[in-house]
Design a protein around this motif. Structure first.
Motif, PDB file in Angstrom:
ATOM      1  N   GLY A   1       0.821  -1.209   0.000  1.00 11.37           N
ATOM      2  CA  GLY A   1       0.000   0.000   0.000  1.00 11.37           C
ATOM      3  C   GLY A   1       0.851   1.252   0.000  1.00 11.37           C
ATOM      4  N   MET A   2       1.870   1.259   0.855  1.00  8.39           N
ATOM      5  CA  MET A   2       2.770   2.407   0.952  1.00  8.39           C
ATOM      6  C   MET A   2       3.504   2.605  -0.365  1.00  8.39           C
ATOM      7  N   ALA A   3       4.015   1.509  -0.941  1.00  9.40           N
ATOM      8  CA  ALA A   3       4.771   1.604  -2.191  1.00  9.40           C
ATOM      9  C   ALA A   3       3.886   2.182  -3.286  1.00  9.40           C
ATOM     10  N   ALA A   4       2.623   1.736  -3.338  1.00 12.91           N
ATOM     11  CA  ALA A   4       1.712   2.227  -4.371  1.00 12.91           C
ATOM     12  C   ALA A   4       1.436   3.717  -4.179  1.00 12.91           C
ATOM     13  N   ALA A   5       1.144   4.118  -2.931  1.00 17.04           N
ATOM     14  CA  ALA A   5       0.846   5.527  -2.665  1.00 17.04           C
ATOM     15  C   ALA A   5       2.042   6.403  -3.022  1.00 17.04           C
ATOM     16  N   ALA A   6       3.238   5.970  -2.577  1.00 18.41           N
ATOM     17  CA  ALA A   6       4.439   6.764  -2.858  1.00 18.41           C
ATOM     18  C   ALA A   6       4.706   6.811  -4.353  1.00 18.41           C
ATOM     19  N   ALA A   7       4.429   5.708  -5.058  1.00 15.66           N
ATOM     20  CA  ALA A   7       4.678   5.663  -6.503  1.00 15.66           C
ATOM     21  C   ALA A   7       3.818   6.689  -7.222  1.00 15.66           C
ATOM     22  N   ILE A   8       2.531   6.748  -6.848  1.00 15.74           N
ATOM     23  CA  ILE A   8       1.635   7.705  -7.505  1.00 15.74           C
ATOM     24  C   ILE A   8       2.137   9.134  -7.279  1.00 15.74           C
ATOM     25  N   VAL A   9       2.456   9.439  -6.017  1.00 16.58           N
ATOM     26  CA  VAL A   9       2.911  10.796  -5.709  1.00 16.58           C
ATOM     27  C   VAL A   9       4.219  11.105  -6.437  1.00 16.58           C
ATOM     28  N   LEU A  10       5.127  10.133  -6.430  1.00  8.91           N
ATOM     29  CA  LEU A  10       6.445  10.342  -7.033  1.00  8.91           C
ATOM     30  C   LEU A  10       6.327  10.624  -8.526  1.00  8.91           C
TER      31      LEU A  10
ATOM     32  N   ASP B   1      12.191   8.431 -14.721  1.00 12.15           N
ATOM     33  CA  ASP B   1      12.927   8.446 -13.461  1.00 12.15           C
ATOM     34  C   ASP B   1      11.988   8.156 -12.297  1.00 12.15           C
ATOM     35  N   GLY B   2      10.795   8.778 -12.322  1.00 14.72           N
ATOM     36  CA  GLY B   2       9.813   8.540 -11.264  1.00 14.72           C
ATOM     37  C   GLY B   2       9.415   7.080 -11.193  1.00 14.72           C
ATOM     38  N   ILE B   3       9.150   6.481 -12.377  1.00 11.77           N
ATOM     39  CA  ILE B   3       8.739   5.069 -12.381  1.00 11.77           C
ATOM     40  C   ILE B   3       9.873   4.184 -11.857  1.00 11.77           C
ATOM     41  N   GLY B   4      11.098   4.454 -12.321  1.00 11.37           N
ATOM     42  CA  GLY B   4      12.240   3.655 -11.873  1.00 11.37           C
ATOM     43  C   GLY B   4      12.425   3.726 -10.370  1.00 11.37           C
ATOM     44  N   MET B   5      12.386   4.948  -9.843  1.00 10.10           N
ATOM     45  CA  MET B   5      12.567   5.127  -8.400  1.00 10.10           C
ATOM     46  C   MET B   5      11.425   4.465  -7.620  1.00 10.10           C
TER      47      MET B   5
END
Lengths: 204, 224
Positions: B39-48, B129-133
């Motif tokens: 859940g955290m990874a998904a939320a951070a991914a969207i924001v990133l 870059d966002g997707i990779g990170m």
């Protein structure tokens, strides 16, 4: 009321220590704990910023955001208010008390985006914190902010002592640097783990 | 550097958590079980990804002097959106993540990528870059959560594992175990990267994304 305050202090300093059991503010905890005096300076600066931030954000949430139904703006407003506040205090110290600025000021910009500060501001507004009926709510929130900062300071200073010892020893090659620091943080956290339950049983 | 390389470097070579040592707080706090880590990874991914996109679009408009506050506002806006969406559609994960969901706003990875990459590069490269990170962050979180949940609670994604559930190590799911597993993971990464002569990760001003905006010389002088 007095009992409430003692319990909140014991809980936030020892049991729910912000760094060691809640994992907030890990970056400064690991980054600025190489020297004891540095760790102490950082800890004091964190106490100050936490208290100031709570002093400002608590009334904003209660009397502006809640009153006008704007709760969802909390994150944006808090982070901006804290950033502006820290900048202001730094400028004030630089101008008025240069000696204090020299010893504390350098840590201030580092704490602007520290999650522990934002965490304290948000936690002091949770249901649980607002329902302590026999203590004035605002006083309670301020004591909570102070105690959380104190817990941070305690963890920083203790850990700086531990790191001094580690610097003198030689871990396996892959563990040099960060890994051994984290492993020793784990052992310090284990020590704090032993305080669990102390606050509830203090007045029994 | 082409887009594929930009995408791939975030996954291993510049893994935000295990190599750049950014975003340690959520890494330690939400990895006691795999579900909240995802859940955290998904939320951070969207924001990133969204904040990289927005900041890269705005990079010529934002004045240099007030760029950090501008980035923070953009990021905080996206965090609020994600927070509200999660509250509406995934209330279970929302309550499991608790305060850490809104603390994505002060996550060093996102501000760091805004400052180091999106403010200097084009839109497509910034999204890559966002997707990779984001993938790198997700891998690190899930790896840590897997170790902690499998050995600490004898389960994976909430499903019990027959043999391991009789021999759990509960301390791994609580605070000290978090530091311990994180230390071990970095040690493993160090072991592999040291063969390729990569400089080791270290906490300090170099790793901090706000190093350029604060007087880092002051705090380093103090350290000596």
């Amino acid at each position: 009321m007095f009992k409430d305050l003692i319990i909140i202090i014991m809980t936030s300093v020892l049991v729910n220590n912000y760094v060691l059991s809640r994992f907030l503010g890990i970056c400064p905890f690991l980054g600025v704990s190489k020297k004891t005096n540095q760790a102490f300076g950082m800890g004091v600066a964190v106490i100050l910023v936490m208290m100031m931030a709570t002093l400002v954000t608590w009334p904003i949430q209660r009397y502006v955001l809640d009153a006008f139904g704007l709760e969802y703006l909390q994150t944006i407003v808090f982070i901006l208010v804290i950033a502006a506040l820290v900048q202001l205090v730094e400028m004030f110290l630089k101008k008025v008390i240069p000696s204090l600025h020299a010893s504390l000021g350098i840590y201030l910009p580092l704490i602007t985006t520290n999650c522990a500060v934002l965490g304290v501001c948000k936690n002091s507004l949770t249901e649980e914190m607002l329902t302590k009926a026999d203590t004035p709510q605002f006083l309670y929130a301020m004591i909570y902010a102070f105690a959380s900062g104190l817990g941070f300071l305690l963890a920083m200073v203790l850990f700086a002592g531990v790191r001094n010892r580690i610097a003198a020893s030689k871990p396996p090659k892959a563990f040099e640097g960060t890994p051994i620091t984290l492993i020793s943080a784990s052992i310090v956290a284990l020590a704090f783990f032993g305080f669990g339950g102390i606050a509830e049983n203090l007045f029994k | 550097m082409n887009n594929t390389q930009t995408l791939l470097k975030g996954i291993i070579k510049e893994n935000p958590v295990l190599v750049l040592l950014l975003g340690t707080c959520p890494t330690l706090a939400v990895t006691s079980d795999v579900k909240s880590a995802v859940g955290m990874a998904a939320a951070a991914a969207i924001v990133l990804i969204l904040s990289n996109l927005a900041i890269s679009l705005l990079r010529n408009i934002i004045p240099d002097k007030v760029r950090i506050p501008c980035y923070i506002v953009v990021i905080a806006g996206f965090v609020t959106v994600v927070e509200m969406l999660m509250h509406a559609f995934f209330p279970e994960i929302y309550s499991a993540l608790g305060i850490f969901l809104s603390l994505i706003v002060v996550n060093c990875i996102i501000l760091g990528r805004a400052e180091m990459f999106a403010s200097k590069n084009g839109v497509v490269a910034s999204i890559m870059d966002g997707i990779g990170m984001a993938i790198g962050f997700a891998i690190a979180l899930v790896a840590m959560a897997t170790i902690r949940e499998v050995f600490g609670a004898g389960a994976f994604f909430g499903i019990e594992i027959p043999f391991l559930k009789d021999y759990t190590i509960p301390i791994l799911t609580s605070a000290p175990g978090g530091f311990f597993v994180f230390g071990l993971l970095i040690a493993i990464v160090n072991k592999f990267l040291s063969k390729k002569r990569k400089p080791k990760a270290e906490f300090g001003c170099e790793g901090c994304p706000s190093a350029n905006s604060c007087n880092k010389t002051d705090c380093e002088k103090e350290a000596e």
